[in-house]
Scaffold this active site. Structure first.
Site, PDB file in Angstrom:
ATOM      1  N   CYS B 189       6.875  -2.007  -5.889  1.00 56.66           N
ATOM      2  CA  CYS B 189       7.020  -0.779  -5.090  1.00 56.66           C
ATOM      3  C   CYS B 189       5.659  -0.328  -4.544  1.00 56.66           C
ATOM      4  O   CYS B 189       5.583   0.254  -3.463  1.00 56.66           O
ATOM      5  CB  CYS B 189       7.641   0.329  -5.926  1.00 56.66           C
ATOM      6  N   CYS B 342      -5.560  -6.383   3.126  1.00 57.16           N
ATOM      7  CA  CYS B 342      -4.253  -5.709   3.177  1.00 57.16           C
ATOM      8  C   CYS B 342      -4.484  -4.262   2.777  1.00 57.16           C
ATOM      9  O   CYS B 342      -5.553  -3.707   3.037  1.00 57.16           O
ATOM     10  CB  CYS B 342      -3.228  -6.420   2.283  1.00 57.16           C
TER      11      CYS B 342
END
Lengths: 92, 384
Positions: B189, B342
């Site tokens: 998540c 990222c």
């Protein structure tokens, strides 16, 4: 032509044009997976190990039954059968 | 013998006492029962709140994390005033405010092979609200070895899963998932996101199952799995059976004691994404990268999803999401120096491994991702 309905988890739908559910041809589960990978090649490493076996964090259910309890990848499919691809998720 | 209820408790639980399936006897049963909530995050929040409100007499909370602002979108047991505090203490305070008649024990430690049996043996039911695979396999094996039910829930984006694993009556978690996914194939998540209300839906279902187990009423989710999708509001139930080849509860089980679960899963037993390191030799820090950008040509490869670029972005980058990278390697030149990044360094580490295995040698990982850049170099960028 038999067109079962295949259902994808959120973890996977990114690889199938963001669809949750769509019809896909296949008279067996194996054939359906082959057709899926042919249509969406990015699925290949997610469904199968490099040797070709299906990954073990993956489960496939046909009309609510695990294919392990049916005929595995040879489980026959017919029109409108619901094939659920299910993958483990750790989120909590 | 189950404890008596005081007049105050009778008033507090009157809506339960009116239900024939619960009644006075059931409420006394709940008062004498116990539940261990593993993880006080998205799932653990509603689970603990509803079990405390329902009058489960003894609740254990396991978590070693502290409350972060990014938790508050879904972890409703915590609040602004407890940011930076231990989650178990934050949760205990909230629960005692809700119901001071119950006992709350907190375990401010990771749930590990060393302490799991000692902690879990004191409870009637375990509720799996963790955020990582090693702790999920550990929770399962503890429940199998101690003969306790494991109320399982997991969430990702819009999808939730729910079951009750009880090897005495049906399958265990390993019957369904003999092995964890290979590292990097299934995002967490923290990497992929989750709808804030989703753990509320799944967590309250877990609390429901735990209460049914403790009360001994209804049909539990043993032998069934719920697959919930919030986007099309679908609830698919599938049947689960014991796997005869299960290594922990099958007839030929070869796992007889707790193992090293981080090694088994190949990932750490937490979902913190603030490390984002590919190793000292392969990392470049944000400060070093800022210096390097000034001194010559460099390809900056952003492997995040396109919608994340709207949150924060660096100029003059190439965006190829991690999931597409393997199929788009021809767009990259292995002769050029390259830095992959990222959000926080997890996906870029995987991208780096992919690039190196494809023969790229002049690649580095931006340690800590664009969030580290926002902290160290450009404070105008948001951290997410």
């Amino acid at each position: 032509m038999d067109m079962p309905i295949v259902r994808f988890p959120a973890l996977m739908k990114f690889y199938v044009d963001n669809q949750i559910e769509f019809p896909c041809m296949g008279v067996t589960v194996a054939e359906l997976l082959d057709n899926l990978v042919a249509r969406y090649p990015a699925l290949q490493p997610h469904l199968f190990e490099p040797g070709g076996n299906m990954r073990r964090h993956f489960n496939i259910f046909v009309n609510g039954e695990h294919i392990r309890e049916l005929n595995g990848l040879d489980t026959p499919l017919k029109n409108d059968d619901k094939v659920i691809l299910m993958v483990s998720a750790a989120g909590g | 013998m189950a404890p008596e209820l005081s007049h105050e408790e009778i008033l507090r639980y009157s809506r339960h006492l009116l239900i024939p399936e619960v009644g006075l006897e059931g409420q006394r049963k709940l008062k004498s029962s116990s539940a261990l909530v593993i993880g006080t995050g998205g799932l653990g929040s509603p689970v603990a709140l509803y079990l405390a409100a329902a009058g489960v007499g003894h609740i254990g909370l396991v978590d070693f994390d502290v409350v972060d602002k990014s938790n508050l979108q879904r972890q409703v047991i915590h609040g602004k005033s407890t940011i930076g505090k231990l989650k178990v203490e934050s949760a205990r305070n909230k629960l005692l405010d809700l119901n001071s008649d119950i006992q709350i024990d907190i375990y401010d430690e990771p749930f590990t092979s060393e302490n799991a049996i000692r902690i879990a043996e004191n409870y009637d039911v375990l509720i799996d609200g963790t955020d990582n695979f090693p702790t999920r396999y550990l929770t399962n094996d503890v429940c199998v070895f101690l003969g306790k039910p494991n109320v399982y829930g997991s969430i990702f984006r819009f999808d939730g899963q729910l079951s009750v694993f009880d090897a005495r009556l049906g399958p265990c978690y390993r019957c369904l998932f003999p092995e964890p996914p290979p590292r990097g194939l299934v995002p967490s998540c923290a990497e992929g996101g989750v709808l804030g209300v989703l753990p509320g839906t799944i967590g309250t279902l877990q609390a429901t199952e735990a209460l049914k187990i403790l009360l001994g009423i209804g049909d539990t989710m043993v032998g069934r799995l719920l697959l919930y999708n919030a986007l099309d509001m679908s609830f698919d139930f599938v049947k689960l059976k014991k796997n005869p080849k299960c290594r922990v509860c099958g007839p030929h089980a070869d796992i007889k004691e707790l193992i090293d679960y981080e090694e088994f899963c190949g990932v750490p037993g937490h979902d913190h994404n603030d490390e984002g390191s590919a190793g000292k030799d392969r990392d470049i820090t944000a400060t070093e990268l800022a210096e390097r950008c000034r001194s010559g040509k460099l390809v900056l490869l952003d492997v995040r999803e396109p919608h994340e670029l709207q949150i924060s972005a660096l100029p003059n980058t190439l965006n190829i999401p991690l999931g597409q990278l393997a199929g788009r390697l021809t767009e990259l030149d292995s002769a050029e120096d390259m830095v992959v990044f990222c959000k926080a360094g997890t996906r870029s580490t995987r991208a780096l491994e992919l690039l190196i295995s494809a023969g790229f040698k002049k690649v580095k990982n931006l340690k800590g991702g664009i969030n580290a850049w926002a902290r160290e170099v450009d404070q105008e960028l948001p951290i997410y």
